[in-house]
Design a protein around this motif. Structure first.
Motif: not given
Length: 657
Positions: A19-25, A613-621
């Protein structure tokens, strides 16, 4: 005051879907989960766990007031003796007082802030009303050999404040008495907090900010002297009040606290009905619609003086009118103590599911809040129908006479909810409006669910619309000074967003048991004291056992937004029997727990709740789904529990074969 109004995410996808492959976090976990969120400055006054420290103090301000209502000229003449006790460790060479009525002086700072292109709730730049206090004298009282003497004391008025310079500093644990004689003209539309309503049976006077009031001297800023500009409300110390209102005898007067001389100001019939109401769970009419125009419903002609007292309160207000219908009923408190709910309103507001239900609403709200959070501390609670859309004072509130049904329940419940914030828990409304309005909006939601089996619950409420409102492109932070907010943003920033955030914290992050205990303890700790936002944050975190710095920062300190997106779904080793891997991206700056619902081709469904806490290591899970067959759909947070601002990237559906 009224404004017209979770832990882990699991996602599964069947194909190489994005869905968001062209969106930068823009998400930065180091910013949100910072180890240095809480200020390190704790001391003997305020502890690290959010409770008052062993040396915590507040000053005390008590008042004895005698005032007269001039119903011909719509004016108040009064005299107040302020007894101010310095409990701080500092000596005070001067005192600061608020003169709130000076907002209505045409040369006031607040008047200068009223917009020229529209009518503000807080005032009209085109108004020709000339208000403000006329300070006739300011005297220092002293007692020598049992005799009271007075002397003039230097005072300097600066907009809505007055400084009094003492002949010698006020020492620790010493008390000074100041006597001020004053008068002012009553504004008809007093910043939607005080005013005059015309009815066919006479004017209704809703009187507030009606005497010079002490500014707060605290351990955070010393003297708190922000001017009264309209949007910012009040910050007051606690003390005892003894006040008398002299008004025309054909008027009924109601006020904060307990009426001391009912036998002097009520008829024998009214006294009998009042006694009956104190024993009745059903509403008892004390003065009927038919009696409003009957001279015999008042004891005599001329003037009458109504005497009230109230202890350990931050303020008092009152109302007077010839037009009042008056009814009342008993309030039952958890401790076994009894109180009295009262409503006064004109005949225009009677009937048709309108103000004849007001006392029922008061009783239900106060009994509910007392049972759930902290017992209502006063013996009387009065709702006044007037031209004010909704404003709270200790033991008395002002609501619009045109309200009825759900609207009247809502405003009554909201204004009496303010008993807990800020009447009991005395936060600084002038700076942190969310600490009374947001807390109150939160407890109002629970109260409305409780009332009459949810009679007024909005079952068609759309969470998506709320998120669009509180996170709109022009939204501002919750931790904004009310006077520094755009007026159009006050509802979102101070009411709805913090109210929603606390509801989210209670229901989906901490759970009701942990949250309610922490919230109750916060109220108990800070009752009749002055907490800051940090005291609240620390209390909830320490009592619940959670480090909530990420939540407070994203939802309150900053204005971070949440946008979780499903960006890829594929089967393990391209074999659906081995499960599926769902990639979720956190695209914006806020994080929340991840709720992931999936459905297989056979109709099996489940929802995974993944912690924040899954978001403590970055924007991708990447979440593995332990499925044995192909997926039909995967959806992030299908019930819209979390404030995702872009629902368009939250759902994946399997392509047609």
């Amino acid at each position: 005051m009224k404004i017209k109004f979770i832990f882990y995410f699991s996602f599964i996808f069947i194909s190489s879907f994005s869905f968001a492959q062209n969106e930068k976090s823009v998400y930065d976990q180091h910013d949100l989960f910072t180890p240095n969120f809480y200020p390190s400055s704790v001391n003997e006054y305020r502890a690290a766990d959010g409770e008052p420290g062993p040396m915590y103090w507040t000053n005390k301000a008590s008042y004895k007031i005698n005032a007269t209502l001039d119903a011909v000229h719509d004016a108040i003449t009064g005299s107040v003796i302020i007894s101010y006790t310095n409990n701080s460790p500092q000596q005070l060479p001067f005192l600061w007082l608020y003169l709130d009525q000076n907002l209505f002086n045409l040369s006031s700072r607040g008047q200068a802030k009223f917009p020229a292109n529209r009518r503000s709730r807080y005032g009209d730049v085109n108004s020709t009303f000339e208000g403000g206090f006329n300070i006739k004298s300011v005297k220092l009282l002293s007692t020598e050999k049992g005799k009271i003497s007075s002397s003039n004391v230097f005072n300097l008025v600066s907009d809505t404040r007055m400084q009094i310079r003492l002949p010698k500093p006020l020492a620790h644990e010493k008390t000074v008495e100041i006597k001020i004689d004053y008068s002012y003209n009553i504004p008809k539309d007093g910043s939607d907090r005080t005013g005059i309503l015309d009815t066919k049976n006479g004017k209704i006077y809703a009187i507030a900010q009606w005497y010079p009031r002490m500014c707060v001297y605290d351990d955070i800023e010393g003297w708190n002297t922000l001017p009264y500009l309209g949007a910012g409300e009040f910050y007051l110390d606690y003390g005892d009040f003894d006040y008398s209102i002299t008004a025309p005898a054909d008027m009924i007067v109601v006020g904060s606290g307990d009426l001391q001389n009912p036998n002097e100001v009520l008829t024998s019939t009214e006294l009998k009905r009042l006694a009956q109401a104190k024993k009745s769970d059903k509403t008892v009419v004390i003065r009927s619609a038919e009696e409003v125009s009957d001279p015999s419903s008042r004891p005599r002609n001329g003037n009458l003086t109504w005497h009230f007292k109230m202890k350990n309160t931050r303020d008092v207000s009152w109302a007077a009118s010839t037009a009042f219908i008056w009814d009342a009923a008993r309030i039952n408190f958890p401790s076994g103590r009894k109180g009295l709910a009262q409503s006064v309103y004109p005949v225009e507001a009677n009937g048709n599911n309108a103000w004849e239900r007001s006392t029922e609403y008061i009783k239900a709200a106060l009994e509910g809040y007392s049972k759930r959070w902290f017992e209502f501390p006063y013996d009387n609670a009065t709702n006044v129908a007037c031209n004010i859309n909704g404003m709270e004072y200790p033991g008395i509130v002002f609501c619009n006479a045109k309200s009825k049904g759900q609207r009247l329940w809502g405003v009554t419940d909201h204004e009496f909810g303010h008993t807990w914030f800020p009447m009991i828990v005395g936060s600084n409304e002038r700076k942190f409006g969310w600490m009374d309005e947001g807390f109150n909006t939160f407890i109002n939601g629970i109260s409305t669910k409780d009332f009459n089996n949810g009679e007024y619950v909005n079952k068609r409420r759309n969470p998506e619309n709320l998120y669009k409102y509180i996170f709109n492109d022009k939204s501002e932070t919750v931790m904004s000074e009310p006077d520094a907010l755009q007026e159009a943003n006050i509802g979102a920033a101070l009411y709805y967003k913090p109210g929603y955030a606390l509801d989210l914290l209670r229901n989906d992050i901490l759970g009701k048991e942990r949250f309610d205990y922490a919230f109750q303890l916060y109220i108990k700790r800070w009752a009749y004291k002055h907490p800051t936002s940090w005291d609240f944050f620390r209390t909830i975190g320490n009592v619940s056992g959670e480090d909530l710095g990420w939540f407070w920062k994203g939802m309150f300190i900053k204005n971070y937004k949440l946008d979780q997106a499903i960006t890829d779904v594929k089967y393990v080793n391209d074999d659906s029997s081995q499960g599926a891997l769902v990639t979720v991206e956190n695209l914006d700056k806020m994080a929340m727990p991840l709720y992931l619902q999936y459905e297989t081709e056979s109709g099996t469904s489940d929802t995974l709740k993944i912690p924040v806490e899954v978001w403590q290591n970055g924007p991708t899970w990447i979440q593995k789904l332990k499925t044995k067959e192909k997926l039909k759909s995967v959806t992030i947070d299908p019930d819209h529990v979390f404030p995702d601002i872009n629902l368009g990237n939250n759902t994946w559906k399997a392509p047609n074969p």
